[in-house]
Design a protein around this motif. Structure first.
Motif, PDB file in Angstrom:
ATOM      1  N   MET A   1     -19.381   1.109  -0.540  1.00 16.22           N
ATOM      2  CA  MET A   1     -19.401   0.666  -2.019  1.00 16.22           C
ATOM      3  C   MET A   1     -18.479  -0.697  -1.701  1.00 16.22           C
ATOM      4  SD  MET A   1     -18.147   2.109  -5.666  1.00 16.22           S
ATOM      5  CE  MET A   1     -16.346   2.514  -4.927  1.00 16.22           C
ATOM      6  N   LYS A   2     -19.059  -1.989  -2.488  1.00 14.43           N
ATOM      7  CA  LYS A   2     -18.330  -2.821  -2.124  1.00 14.43           C
ATOM      8  C   LYS A   2     -17.546  -3.065  -3.767  1.00 14.43           C
ATOM      9  CE  LYS A   2     -19.678  -4.285   1.770  1.00 14.43           C
ATOM     10  NZ  LYS A   2     -18.507  -4.359   3.063  1.00 14.43           N
ATOM     11  N   THR A  16      -5.641  -4.332  -7.054  1.00 14.54           N
ATOM     12  CA  THR A  16      -5.957  -4.602  -5.706  1.00 14.54           C
ATOM     13  C   THR A  16      -5.208  -4.150  -4.774  1.00 14.54           C
ATOM     14  OG1 THR A  16      -6.931  -6.653  -6.337  1.00 14.54           O
ATOM     15  CG2 THR A  16      -6.336  -6.558  -3.922  1.00 14.54           C
ATOM     16  N   GLU A  17      -3.688  -4.099  -4.723  1.00 13.97           N
ATOM     17  CA  GLU A  17      -2.879  -3.300  -3.817  1.00 13.97           C
ATOM     18  C   GLU A  17      -2.869  -1.879  -4.113  1.00 13.97           C
ATOM     19  OE1 GLU A  17       0.795  -6.733  -4.285  1.00 13.97           O
ATOM     20  OE2 GLU A  17       0.630  -5.275  -5.932  1.00 13.97           O
ATOM     21  N   ALA A  18      -3.009  -1.239  -5.240  1.00 17.86           N
ATOM     22  CA  ALA A  18      -2.986   0.235  -5.498  1.00 17.86           C
ATOM     23  C   ALA A  18      -4.358   0.768  -4.710  1.00 17.86           C
ATOM     24  CB  ALA A  18      -3.071   0.439  -6.825  1.00 17.86           C
ATOM     25  N   PHE A  19      -5.449   0.002  -4.842  1.00 24.43           N
ATOM     26  CA  PHE A  19      -6.631   0.680  -4.382  1.00 24.43           C
ATOM     27  C   PHE A  19      -6.602   0.560  -2.669  1.00 24.43           C
ATOM     28  CE2 PHE A  19      -9.446  -0.933  -8.159  1.00 24.43           C
ATOM     29  CZ  PHE A  19      -9.134   0.290  -8.819  1.00 24.43           C
ATOM     30  N   ILE A  20      -6.215  -0.448  -2.159  1.00 25.19           N
ATOM     31  CA  ILE A  20      -6.000  -0.483  -0.761  1.00 25.19           C
ATOM     32  C   ILE A  20      -4.757   0.665  -0.180  1.00 25.19           C
ATOM     33  CG2 ILE A  20      -5.425  -1.934   1.188  1.00 25.19           C
ATOM     34  CD1 ILE A  20      -6.524  -4.304  -0.182  1.00 25.19           C
ATOM     35  N   ASP A  21      -3.672   0.455  -1.043  1.00 22.47           N
ATOM     36  CA  ASP A  21      -2.661   1.432  -0.469  1.00 22.47           C
ATOM     37  C   ASP A  21      -2.999   2.862  -0.684  1.00 22.47           C
ATOM     38  OD1 ASP A  21      -1.247  -0.799   0.217  1.00 22.47           O
ATOM     39  OD2 ASP A  21       0.070  -0.811  -1.514  1.00 22.47           O
ATOM     40  N   GLY A  22      -3.899   3.144  -1.818  1.00 23.52           N
ATOM     41  CA  GLY A  22      -4.222   4.516  -2.143  1.00 23.52           C
ATOM     42  C   GLY A  22      -5.097   5.217  -1.109  1.00 23.52           C
ATOM     43  N   GLY A  23      -5.739   4.081   0.050  1.00 28.43           N
ATOM     44  CA  GLY A  23      -6.252   4.938   1.054  1.00 28.43           C
ATOM     45  C   GLY A  23      -7.736   4.844   0.792  1.00 28.43           C
ATOM     46  N   VAL A  25      -9.915   2.509  -0.468  1.00 22.18           N
ATOM     47  CA  VAL A  25     -10.742   1.334  -0.464  1.00 22.18           C
ATOM     48  C   VAL A  25     -10.134   0.429   0.793  1.00 22.18           C
ATOM     49  CG1 VAL A  25     -11.232  -0.889  -1.595  1.00 22.18           C
ATOM     50  CG2 VAL A  25     -11.071   1.031  -2.877  1.00 22.18           C
ATOM     51  N   LEU A  26     -11.214  -0.093   1.716  1.00 25.71           N
ATOM     52  CA  LEU A  26     -10.806  -0.629   2.913  1.00 25.71           C
ATOM     53  C   LEU A  26     -10.498  -2.199   2.396  1.00 25.71           C
ATOM     54  CD1 LEU A  26     -12.973   0.759   5.699  1.00 25.71           C
ATOM     55  CD2 LEU A  26     -10.616   1.234   5.284  1.00 25.71           C
TER      56      LEU A  26
END
Length: 273
Positions: A1-2, A16-23, A25-26
């Protein structure tokens, strides 16, 4: 999923930061943009592989799930600009409370949802508020709940409590930060404690209080009972709070709802509902 994020102001950046840091979303599966593109580029320096689109159209074209993270009066214009990129299988998510899910759904040809985040989501904590359009595909409901579960405790809400729920979840951290700062300032003004020490003590107290509640050791009333020993010092402080606070919180909710009503009137000029 993009995933796409249009608008990298405070909440767009936090998501943006949370989605990536949450693991979940790449960085390479995420594309962001901002009206002033230079404000989006610093995130790309932090997260290698994160894509920055030249404009909203590029993000919408690239993404399956599109978060609109702009001011309420700009949402209509942003969505109008990306209409040609919104195929039936995509999902558009607004993060602003004055625009109802019905209003959002009335201007998109795809699934629509609303997600109201909190600054606490940056620490992968707190609550996020979710609402879905009548045409929202079940797949997107599942995906959104899972996505926000990686950064918060997602709660689905009805339209009629959107404002008060947002006051508690999204505005609440600012309200209680203000109260805590006043608490610290009073301690410094009335005693010999210094600002740095008082701030550290108050911060650690809040973290500890949160842990007590999160782990279910106490409810708010039972916690007060445990600390407020009859005839003790805490009780004297509580008496002052009861006397001085009055209906301050009732007035807070009246003020936020009055501003919300003004915002709703402005939104009615843009939408069919």
């Amino acid at each position: 999923m993009k995933i796409g994020v249009i608008g990298t102001g405070n909440m767009g950046r936090i998501l943006t930061e949370a989605f990536i840091d949450g693991g979940t979303v790449l960085p390479e599966d995420l594309m962001i943009t901002n009206r002033t593109l230079a404000k989006a580029l610093p995130l790309q320096e932090v997260y290698s592989g994160l894509n920055v689109g030249v404009d909203a159209k590029a993000v919408a074209e690239h993404s399956d799930l599109i978060f609109i993270c702009v001011k309420p009066h700009d949402v209509y214009h942003v969505i109008s600009s990306i209409q040609n990129q919104l195929t039936h299988d995509k999902c558009v998510v607004s993060i602003t409370s004055p625009i109802s899910i019905k209003q959002l759904e009335s201007i998109v040809p795809c699934s629509a949802a609303r997600a109201i985040p909190s600054i606490t989501n940056r620490a992968l904590a707190g609550v996020s508020l979710l609402s879905y359009g009548d045409r929202c595909n079940e797949k997107w409901k599942v995906n959104l709940k899972a996505l926000f579960a990686s950064i918060s405790a997602p709660v689905e809400i009805e339209e009629n409590i959107t404002r008060v729920a947002s006051d508690i979840v999204s505005c609440g951290p600012a309200f209680y930060s203000y109260l805590t700062q006043r608490f610290i300032t009073a301690a410094v003004n009335e005693t010999e404690i210094d600002q740095e020490t008082a701030t550290k003590l108050a911060g650690e107290m809040l973290i500890g209080l949160g842990e007590l509640l999160r782990k279910g050791y106490y409810t708010l009333p039972t916690l007060q009972e445990k600390v407020c020993v009859k005839g003790g010092i805490t009780g004297e402080g509580i008496k002052v709070l009861e006397s001085e606070l009055g209906d301050v919180f009732e007035q807070v909710f009246k003020a936020t709802h009055a501003k919300f009503a003004d915002d709703l009137d402005l939104m009615k000029k843009q939408y069919t509902f």
